[in-house]
Design a protein around this motif. Structure first.
Motif, PDB file in Angstrom:
ATOM      1  N   UNK A 239      -2.122 -29.463 -14.350  1.00  0.00           N
ATOM      2  CA  UNK A 239      -2.442 -30.692 -15.068  1.00  0.00           C
ATOM      3  C   UNK A 239      -1.952 -31.925 -14.314  1.00  0.00           C
ATOM      4  N   UNK A 240      -0.791 -31.804 -13.651  1.00  0.00           N
ATOM      5  CA  UNK A 240      -0.286 -32.936 -12.887  1.00  0.00           C
ATOM      6  C   UNK A 240      -1.206 -33.267 -11.708  1.00  0.00           C
ATOM      7  N   UNK A 241      -1.971 -32.283 -11.279  1.00  0.00           N
ATOM      8  CA  UNK A 241      -2.866 -32.482 -10.150  1.00  0.00           C
ATOM      9  C   UNK A 241      -4.207 -33.098 -10.562  1.00  0.00           C
ATOM     10  N   UNK A 242      -4.412 -33.298 -11.861  1.00  0.00           N
ATOM     11  CA  UNK A 242      -5.674 -33.838 -12.362  1.00  0.00           C
ATOM     12  C   UNK A 242      -5.458 -35.239 -12.929  1.00  0.00           C
ATOM     13  N   UNK A 243      -6.449 -36.110 -12.729  1.00  0.00           N
ATOM     14  CA  UNK A 243      -6.415 -37.437 -13.342  1.00  0.00           C
ATOM     15  C   UNK A 243      -7.039 -37.333 -14.728  1.00  0.00           C
ATOM     16  N   UNK A 244      -6.182 -37.229 -15.723  1.00  0.00           N
ATOM     17  CA  UNK A 244      -6.642 -36.997 -17.085  1.00  0.00           C
ATOM     18  C   UNK A 244      -5.912 -37.917 -18.048  1.00  0.00           C
ATOM     19  N   UNK A 245      -6.587 -38.262 -19.143  1.00  0.00           N
ATOM     20  CA  UNK A 245      -5.903 -38.972 -20.217  1.00  0.00           C
ATOM     21  C   UNK A 245      -4.956 -37.989 -20.896  1.00  0.00           C
ATOM     22  N   UNK A 246      -3.982 -38.501 -21.616  1.00  0.00           N
ATOM     23  CA  UNK A 246      -3.011 -37.627 -22.272  1.00  0.00           C
ATOM     24  C   UNK A 246      -3.682 -36.743 -23.320  1.00  0.00           C
ATOM     25  N   UNK A 247      -4.691 -37.281 -23.993  1.00  0.00           N
ATOM     26  CA  UNK A 247      -5.426 -36.508 -24.996  1.00  0.00           C
ATOM     27  C   UNK A 247      -6.143 -35.331 -24.337  1.00  0.00           C
ATOM     28  N   UNK A 248      -6.833 -35.573 -23.221  1.00  0.00           N
ATOM     29  CA  UNK A 248      -7.529 -34.502 -22.511  1.00  0.00           C
ATOM     30  C   UNK A 248      -6.536 -33.496 -21.955  1.00  0.00           C
ATOM     31  N   UNK A 249      -5.406 -33.999 -21.466  1.00  0.00           N
ATOM     32  CA  UNK A 249      -4.368 -33.124 -20.929  1.00  0.00           C
ATOM     33  C   UNK A 249      -3.879 -32.150 -22.010  1.00  0.00           C
ATOM     34  N   UNK A 250      -3.655 -32.674 -23.211  1.00  0.00           N
ATOM     35  CA  UNK A 250      -3.203 -31.818 -24.313  1.00  0.00           C
ATOM     36  C   UNK A 250      -4.266 -30.784 -24.679  1.00  0.00           C
ATOM     37  N   UNK A 251      -5.529 -31.208 -24.684  1.00  0.00           N
ATOM     38  CA  UNK A 251      -6.614 -30.287 -25.021  1.00  0.00           C
ATOM     39  C   UNK A 251      -6.711 -29.164 -23.981  1.00  0.00           C
ATOM     40  N   UNK A 252      -6.635 -29.509 -22.698  1.00  0.00           N
ATOM     41  CA  UNK A 252      -6.695 -28.500 -21.642  1.00  0.00           C
ATOM     42  C   UNK A 252      -5.500 -27.555 -21.726  1.00  0.00           C
TER      43      UNK A 252
ATOM     44  N   UNK B 169     -12.082 -22.663 -16.264  1.00  0.00           N
ATOM     45  CA  UNK B 169     -12.665 -22.592 -14.927  1.00  0.00           C
ATOM     46  C   UNK B 169     -11.932 -23.515 -13.958  1.00  0.00           C
ATOM     47  N   UNK B 170     -11.576 -24.714 -14.422  1.00  0.00           N
ATOM     48  CA  UNK B 170     -10.819 -25.638 -13.583  1.00  0.00           C
ATOM     49  C   UNK B 170      -9.450 -25.055 -13.249  1.00  0.00           C
ATOM     50  N   UNK B 171      -8.842 -24.404 -14.212  1.00  0.00           N
ATOM     51  CA  UNK B 171      -7.529 -23.771 -14.011  1.00  0.00           C
ATOM     52  C   UNK B 171      -7.613 -22.711 -12.922  1.00  0.00           C
ATOM     53  N   UNK B 172      -8.661 -21.890 -13.006  1.00  0.00           N
ATOM     54  CA  UNK B 172      -8.832 -20.832 -12.002  1.00  0.00           C
ATOM     55  C   UNK B 172      -9.211 -21.403 -10.637  1.00  0.00           C
ATOM     56  N   UNK B 173      -9.970 -22.498 -10.625  1.00  0.00           N
ATOM     57  CA  UNK B 173     -10.273 -23.137  -9.335  1.00  0.00           C
ATOM     58  C   UNK B 173      -8.990 -23.532  -8.625  1.00  0.00           C
ATOM     59  N   UNK B 174      -8.028 -23.998  -9.418  1.00  0.00           N
ATOM     60  CA  UNK B 174      -6.744 -24.384  -8.849  1.00  0.00           C
ATOM     61  C   UNK B 174      -6.009 -23.161  -8.294  1.00  0.00           C
TER      62      UNK B 174
END
Length: 332
Positions: A30-43, A101-106
């Motif tokens: 998550x630190x490697x992604x540019x995300x809003x805090x709301x999206x970060x919590x959802x992911x 999928x994004x998690x696994x890409x990482x």
């Protein structure tokens, strides 16, 4: 292969899943992604759900295949949503798989796994021309705002400001509750607000006179209650009675309570997102160009903006009329 700042992952022959802890690794992702805090919590919740599912089946996430992801997806499709009591929508299931999928890409980039098992999975088909969100007509939005104006109590001024920001700017609820007092400003004669939108992009929007008035009235009341001046206020823009940041659940309850008071038939199915849909529909029906609505809503794809426009299939807007009228003018 080790990477500074990331948990060390290996692929052991036994069964332990994600050495160093899945939570640690998820946070590194998550630190490697540019995300809003709301999206970060959802992911974060999306990945946690997958890890819990794997743990219940003694399945190492590093050895999961697309068959395992398919089984997980089919189970999600029969899971009942906590708020509605109905099965999760295809869009919700697709979003959870997208996060996974994004998690696994990482993981692939760190060479912790050879391939992404989600890439070969059978994802739900999403109708891009449909949204499950219950919309509001312009008259219903007016009635909702009128109910907020008539409301009384210690949170009435705050609720009027929150509702005005949702209705006039079409903000996402995560963007709304993330606003701080320092996000308010002025630019070239416009009252404005800055916030982090979807994708972690910093955006700015103009405050309408009505919204600015509602925000100013709320802050004046809040400052008076604290015995300070408005410039001395600090912290979140919208706060609870105890001074904490307003949360999304409170905004949901506020919208439905005021919608019920306004006599809106579908009040129990409304959400803050209903006002975002109404914003897009009304803007387009009033002639605002699609690209301007797209920019205001922070959409990267105009097709997303069109899906929010509930009136897009109205025959009154058929361009055939414009073509015919232009031809008629040329003949006169």
């Amino acid at each position: 292969m080790s990477h500074p700042g990331f948990p060390v992952l290996s692929r052991p022959a036994a069964a332990p899943a994600l050495p160093g802890g899945p939570v640690d690794f998820t946070e590194a992702w998550l630190r490697n992604r540019r995300l809003s805090e709301h999206t970060r919590d959802a992911y974060r919740r999306d990945v946690a759900g997958w890890l819990t599912w794997c743990a219940a089946r003694d399945l190492d996430p590093l050895r999961a295949s697309f068959l395992d992801v398919n089984a997980y997806a089919r189970e999600l499709e029969t899971t009942l949503a906590a708020q509605s009591g109905r099965p999760l929508t295809p869009a919700t299931v697709a979003r959870r798989l997208s996060a996974l999928s994004s998690w696994y890409d990482f993981l692939v980039k760190l060479r912790a796994v050879e391939g992404n098992p989600v890439s070969g999975a059978d994802r739900p088909r999403i109708d891009r021309d449909h949204s499950a969100t219950v919309g509001l007509t312009p008259d219903e939005v007016d009635a909702l705002l009128a109910a907020a104006e008539a409301d009384t109590g210690p949170t009435a001024a705050r609720n009027r400001a929150a509702l005005a920001l949702l209705a006039d700017l079409g903000l996402r609820v995560g963007e709304l509750i993330s606003l701080d007092l320092t996000d308010l400003g002025a630019e070239r004669g416009h009252r404005s607000v800055r916030f982090v939108g979807k994708g972690g992009k910093v955006r700015r929007r103009a405050l309408t006179p009505g919204t600015a008035y509602a925000v100013d009235a709320y802050l004046a009341e809040r400052a008076a209650a604290q015995g300070v001046s408005v410039p001395e206020l600090t912290g979140p823009l919208l706060v609870t009675a105890t001074g904490g940041r307003l949360d999304r659940h409170s905004v949901f309850r506020m919208v439905r309570r005021l919608a019920r008071a306004a006599g809106i038939p579908a009040w129990a199915k409304l959400s803050p997102h209903s006002l975002r849909h109404a914003f897009a529909t009304t803007a387009r029906s009033e002639g605002v160009p699609l690209e301007d609505v797209q920019d205001a809503m922070g959409h990267s794809d105009p097709r997303t903006t069109r899906r929010y426009d509930r009136d897009r299939h109205n025959l009154d807007r058929d361009p055939a009329y414009v073509i015919w009228a232009a031809r008629a003018r040329r003949r006169t």
